[in-house]
Scaffold this motif. Sequence first.
Motif, PDB file in Angstrom:
ATOM      1  N   TYR A   1      40.092  39.609  45.669  1.00 44.12           N
ATOM      2  CA  TYR A   1      40.495  39.180  44.335  1.00 44.12           C
ATOM      3  C   TYR A   1      41.885  38.556  44.345  1.00 44.12           C
ATOM      4  O   TYR A   1      42.321  37.982  43.349  1.00 44.12           O
TER       5      TYR A   1
ATOM      6  N   VAL B   1      41.715  34.968  43.406  1.00 45.27           N
ATOM      7  CA  VAL B   1      41.287  34.553  42.067  1.00 45.27           C
ATOM      8  C   VAL B   1      42.344  33.702  41.369  1.00 45.27           C
ATOM      9  O   VAL B   1      42.026  32.622  40.843  1.00 45.27           O
ATOM     10  N   PRO B   2      43.615  34.124  41.329  1.00 45.49           N
ATOM     11  CA  PRO B   2      44.617  33.268  40.665  1.00 45.49           C
ATOM     12  C   PRO B   2      44.732  31.889  41.301  1.00 45.49           C
ATOM     13  O   PRO B   2      44.892  30.880  40.599  1.00 45.49           O
TER      14      PRO B   2
ATOM     15  N   THR C   1      45.222  33.805  31.801  1.00 47.05           N
ATOM     16  CA  THR C   1      44.370  34.674  32.618  1.00 47.05           C
ATOM     17  C   THR C   1      44.877  34.748  34.051  1.00 47.05           C
ATOM     18  O   THR C   1      44.913  35.824  34.657  1.00 47.05           O
TER      19      THR C   1
ATOM     20  N   PHE D   1      45.994  38.127  36.101  1.00 47.95           N
ATOM     21  CA  PHE D   1      45.466  38.516  37.406  1.00 47.95           C
ATOM     22  C   PHE D   1      46.592  38.644  38.422  1.00 47.95           C
ATOM     23  O   PHE D   1      46.594  39.548  39.264  1.00 47.95           O
TER      24      PHE D   1
ATOM     25  N   TYR E   1      47.506  42.023  40.500  1.00 53.42           N
ATOM     26  CA  TYR E   1      47.466  42.065  41.959  1.00 53.42           C
ATOM     27  C   TYR E   1      48.812  42.475  42.542  1.00 53.42           C
ATOM     28  O   TYR E   1      48.870  43.242  43.509  1.00 53.42           O
TER      29      TYR E   1
END
Length: 245
Positions: free
Chosen positions: A48, A51-52, A98, A102, A106
């Motif tokens: 993850y 993800v960013p 968003t 994230f 993290y």
Amino acid sequence: MDCGIFTSKSVLLFLSLVFCAAGAALAYIGTYVIHSYINFNSFIQDKYALVPAAITIGISVVMFVIGLVGCCSTLRESKCGLCFFFLVIMMMFAAEVTALVFSSIYQGKISGDLQRSMNESFSMYDGQGTESKGVDYLQTQLQCCGVNYFTSWSNTTWSSSQNNTVPLSCCKNSITQCTGRMDQPNLLNVMGCELKLKSLIEDVWGYATLVIQGFAIVKFFGMTSVCVITCRSGNRRRGYQPLFA
């Protein structure tokens, strides 16, 4: 020409060009983050984390396209085009928020994940495998040795089987006579890798966060300009006057 309309249209034209340039900048940032992850993926097991970066690259593509749409819509005085421009900017603004969320989540998990994965990778070091190459690359690039300190190697199978030495990737770059002996710390990079890698990742995310926040502010002004033009032009029969009039 109405001063508010002229100013807003000028701002939109400027922002449309900024969006195109920003798209290229965000693409670079996202690619750099992914490249950094690939280099150290042996120690960052949480997928993850990408993800960013993936969101940032997606935003960069959209920004470039929307920049062109905004420029054309402003020059052609298209109300529908500007409304579409506003909606897309608003969605991009939400996506950037968003990405920031994230990123914050993290960064809060990074310390525990790094320590666990690095301990596993260093304990499996044999000087030949994929994990070992990753460890050597990490120690060479960050000029570090061991997880917490160079003496961390004393708790590994490698050190026990190699007469209490550390890998040659712990040696300082300018020293050729280094053999990895722990009793010669002046020839070694003695700082641990966990702290250095954590600092590197936090620096990367900090830079990316500042860039995304800056572009979010730009988008806010863009949405405001679209609202001004749409509201003012709605009260005029012939819509916008040309910018060059």
